[in-house]
Design an enzyme around this catalytic site. Structure first.
Site, short mmCIF file in Angstrom:
data_model
loop_
_atom_site.label_atom_id
_atom_site.label_comp_id
_atom_site.label_asym_id
_atom_site.label_seq_id
_atom_site.Cartn_x
_atom_site.Cartn_y
_atom_site.Cartn_z
N HIS A 185 0.83 -1.21 0.00
CA HIS A 185 0.00 0.00 0.00
C HIS A 185 0.87 1.26 0.00
CE1 HIS A 185 -3.88 2.04 0.96
NE2 HIS A 185 -3.07 2.94 1.49
N GLU A 186 1.81 1.29 0.91
CA GLU A 186 2.64 2.49 1.04
C GLU A 186 3.65 2.62 -0.11
OE1 GLU A 186 1.79 4.72 3.11
OE2 GLU A 186 0.32 3.42 4.09
N GLU A 215 -4.26 7.74 -3.21
CA GLU A 215 -4.87 6.51 -2.73
C GLU A 215 -5.05 5.50 -3.86
OE1 GLU A 215 -6.31 4.19 0.49
OE2 GLU A 215 -5.18 6.06 0.39
#
Length: 418
Positions: A185-186, A215
């Site tokens: 995700h990061e 996002e």
């Protein structure tokens, strides 16, 4: 011209709010954050309510002055602070389309998965082994460790400047994928930040295009790529190398079924890909009601519980699991939540076009080759910076305006057909 547009937007945001209001809001949110933590620990909304009321009142004043300066509706002005280019009228339309299909989709997926329960992943994997795996995966993805690093924190995040990007995650000994999914995700966000146009790095157009786009890059890598059979085929030998695991529970199909399990739950950050938008829809609708005056702050706990029950068929077991679970409102971040769902919709639409442009993408990912994936993203998303509006960027990249249809096609294919 794009630089001037961005400068004007930043100037309008910066000077619209009077200094006294900025000061009062900063003080109120500083106190509210502390009281929120205390209230969450004691699961007692009453401790937090008066402080949230003050933050809401001041944020409402801020929304009004921003509205006048930007020519937007008050709540739209708040959204614009985080995800410019997404008015609430368009968000409403996207959310209406998704909300019509989502309850049935969740029910059908849970019923289908009941007959395909995965084998449990037995045994604990130490944090050191999880970190070694994560670093290997980040290197394969192309993360430049000479310009960034991986650390640990209670809640994963990405911060930094060009040439020094910090990615963090949370490794849990008993959960072999929690830390890795946080890393994916990061890293999605980090690769976006690192891919912004170097030639424009000191100009407004050299910045990212807002939280919805940020996002989208995180969700594309974590949810769409990271929870796919091709990625797990690449990952499987690495699990054996770093974790020393073998057996049927560690085979690709079982890992896939484990990572795409759909479960109804009260906590947003623990939600799966299908139920997550439900949590965002709830918060978005409550924010709008707070700002149009139809939902008093004191009524939030019951409104929250009722809304969750209507959407997911369950009520929070406590106020800590209900309207106290997120810090966003305590710090005045009203208008932020929509970016989470918008990011998912954007990611699906980008990925649909990417797969059309690169029919060999699955084979490349299975082989651990991510160059084609990120080359496309750099050309169509990262390298564009803020030179285009978010909507223009999406249309240029995919040939279409943002729609909920690609996300629904993706979700139905992933959760009902495979």
């Amino acid at each position: 011209r794009a630089n001037l547009r961005e400068m004007r937007r930043e100037r309008d945001h910066a000077i619209a709010t009077p200094l006294l209001l900025v000061t009062r809001l900063a003080r109120a949110t500083a106190v509210a954050e502390v009281r929120w933590l205390e209230a969450k620990q004691e699961s007692n909304f009453a401790l937090f309510a008066p402080h949230l009321e003050e933050v809401v009142a001041l944020t409402r004043d801020k929304a009004q002055v921003l509205s006048q300066a930007l020519g937007l509706a008050p709540y739209d002005a708040l959204i614009d602070s985080f995800s410019p280019g997404f008015p609430s009228a368009e968000i409403d339309q996207l959310f209406r389309v998704v909300s019509r299909r989502l309850p049935g989709l969740i029910r059908e997926a849970i019923e289908l998965q009941a007959s395909r329960s995965p084998l449990p992943l037995i045994g604990k994997v130490g944090i050191g082994k999880q970190r070694s795996l994560a670093v290997d995966v980040m290197r394969a993805l192309g993360f430049p460790f000479d310009r960034g690093r991986l650390d640990e924190s209670d809640h994963p995040f990405t911060e930094g400047v060009n040439g020094d990007v910090r990615v963090t995650t949370r490794f849990v000994p008993g959960e072999p994928f929690t830390g890795l999914m946080g890393v994916l995700h990061e890293t999605g966000q980090a690769m976006y930040d690192l891919g912004l146009p170097e030639a424009w790095r000191d100009q407004p157009v050299g910045r990212d295009r807002g939280m919805a786009l940020e996002e989208s890059q995180s969700l594309l890598l974590e949810m769409i790529v990271g929870r796919s059979r091709p990625f797990l085929a690449y990952l499987r030998p690495l699990l054996e190398k770093h974790y020393g695991v073998t057996g049927p529970e560690w085979e690709v199909e079982n890992l896939y079924r484990t990572l795409v399990r759909v479960r109804r739950g009260a906590i947003r950050v623990d939600a799966d890909e299908l139920t997550y938008p439900v949590h965002i829809l709830l918060r978005y609708e409550m924010e709008k009601r707070i700002f149009d005056g139809t939902l008093p702050v004191r009524d939030l706990p019951e409104a929250w519980s009722t809304g969750l029950e209507e959407r997911l068929g369950l009520r929070p077991s406590s106020e800590a699991e209900g309207c106290l679970q997120d810090v966003h409102w305590a710090v005045g971040s009203f208008g932020y939540f929509p970016s989470y769902a918008l990011g998912g919709f954007i990611a699906a639409q980008l990925y649909e076009r990417l797969r059309n442009d690169h029919p060999d993408l699955d084979a490349e990912i299975s082989a651990g080759q991510f160059g084609g994936l990120f080359a496309w993203l750099r050309e169509h998303v990262h390298g564009v910076g803020a030179s285009l509006s978010a909507q223009e960027l999406i249309r240029n990249a995919t040939g279409k305006a943002l729609s909920a249809a690609p996300w629904l096609r993706y979700a139905e294919s992933k959760y009902l057909e495979s």
